[in-house]
Scaffold this active site. Sequence first.
Site, mmCIF file in Angstrom:
data_model
loop_
_atom_site.group_PDB
_atom_site.id
_atom_site.type_symbol
_atom_site.label_atom_id
_atom_site.label_comp_id
_atom_site.label_asym_id
_atom_site.label_seq_id
_atom_site.Cartn_x
_atom_site.Cartn_y
_atom_site.Cartn_z
ATOM 1 N N LYS A 147 -6.558 -2.516 0.861
ATOM 2 C CA LYS A 147 -5.122 -2.269 0.987
ATOM 3 C C LYS A 147 -4.897 -1.531 2.299
ATOM 4 C CE LYS A 147 -1.176 0.000 -1.123
ATOM 5 N NZ LYS A 147 -0.621 0.616 -2.336
ATOM 6 N N LYS B 260 -4.224 -6.822 0.544
ATOM 7 C CA LYS B 260 -2.787 -6.537 0.628
ATOM 8 C C LYS B 260 -2.469 -5.876 1.954
ATOM 9 C CE LYS B 260 0.500 -3.549 -1.662
ATOM 10 N NZ LYS B 260 0.691 -2.522 -2.645
HETATM 11 C C1 PBG Z 1 1.737 2.203 -3.862
HETATM 12 C C2 PBG Z 1 2.104 0.767 -3.770
HETATM 13 C C3 PBG Z 1 2.766 0.189 -2.694
HETATM 14 C C4 PBG Z 1 2.936 -1.146 -2.997
HETATM 15 C C5 PBG Z 1 2.364 -1.375 -4.242
HETATM 16 N N1 PBG Z 1 1.846 -0.181 -4.716
HETATM 17 C C6 PBG Z 1 3.339 0.790 -1.471
HETATM 18 C C7 PBG Z 1 2.622 1.869 -0.788
HETATM 19 O O1 PBG Z 1 1.386 1.898 -0.709
HETATM 20 O O2 PBG Z 1 3.330 2.743 -0.299
HETATM 21 C C8 PBG Z 1 3.630 -2.120 -2.091
HETATM 22 C C9 PBG Z 1 4.031 -3.421 -2.633
HETATM 23 C C10 PBG Z 1 5.029 -4.138 -1.803
HETATM 24 O O3 PBG Z 1 5.368 -3.716 -0.679
HETATM 25 O O4 PBG Z 1 5.512 -5.165 -2.268
HETATM 26 N N2 PBG Z 1 0.795 2.550 -4.819
#
Ligand code: PBG
Length: 329
Positions: A196, A254
């Site tokens: 991520k 992601k």
């Molecule tokens: C945070 C989380 C995020 C997303 C899913 N879980 C955002 C972040 O890390 O600030 C993003 C998903 C999206 O942008 O569609 N645990």
Amino acid sequence: MYPLKRSRRLRTSESIRRLVRETALSADDLLVPLFVVEGHDIREEIASMPGYYRLSLDNLVKQVKELWKMGLRSVLLFVKVPEELKDNTGKEALNDHGLMQRAVKEVKNACPDMLVMTDVALDPYSSLGHDGIVANGQILNDETSEILAEMSVSHAQAGADFVAPSDMMDGRIKVIREALEDDELINTGIMAYSAKYASAFYGPFRDALDSAPVSKQDVPSDKKTYQMDSSNRLEAIKEAKLDIEEGADIIMVKPGLPYLDIVRDLRNEVNVPIAVYQVSGEYAMLKAAAERGWIDHDQAVLEQLLAIKRAGANIIVSYFAKDLVRILG
Ligand code: PBG
């Protein structure tokens, strides 16, 4: 005699194109993210995600039944937590009667065979908007993982089929797996957000859940000490292998489109299913351009999702899930 090899022969009609097509999408590929809020009869459109809504539990149930009828059989739940329940340790996350736990039960009651995955991270519960506990300007790793493990057990006890830790703390998959085993929740799966990246494409999601890091002294303004650096490829392989060793059943990359090289690298390296999250910013960009008539919405949706699958995704988390089913007809 020029040319004997004519590649265009395989493109001359729709029938031959269908016959030689290498990648096909279907509803079975998709995991549908859903945003849940407290209240009754609420269906609030998210400003930066046109056509996507926060749903109260009653509307969540309706939505899930509709998805099931369309052939969409897996959902990933996120909750928007009331401000007054947020604190630095995210303790509301452990409330067995919290919004997430109730949402899981409602969905399972309404649609028992719907596969339910839950987001596991502190940010929706954190008054500081971080995925972990903040102390002296740092995000605490091991203390956070312990909470994530308890949270995972609570979600699993509520009926979640999979927990999906999205926090990027080191070692959390191991702690979560052990906690689930200790509670004899042996069939609860873990979908690990393994690669991520610290991305600009999460903006609309943070609007949806009101979960952006706060600007305050001694609180990091971004997530770069735990989410990955966009420049790195090898590190994604390291992260994925660690998560698999620690007990992840599914790994994730992601965001989606900007990281398809990572998806392909991982597809060649590991032997577990790979999920790709086409994130909120990717959704927002496409919607915005389509609204202005600058691109063809349906063709662009199809092309982006195909690209993700072609790169090696086995599962795609997408806000376009319903659109795709409509487009595929
Ligand atoms: C945070 C989380 C995020 C997303 C899913 N879980 C955002 C972040 O890390 O600030 C993003 C998903 C999206 O942008 O569609 N645990």
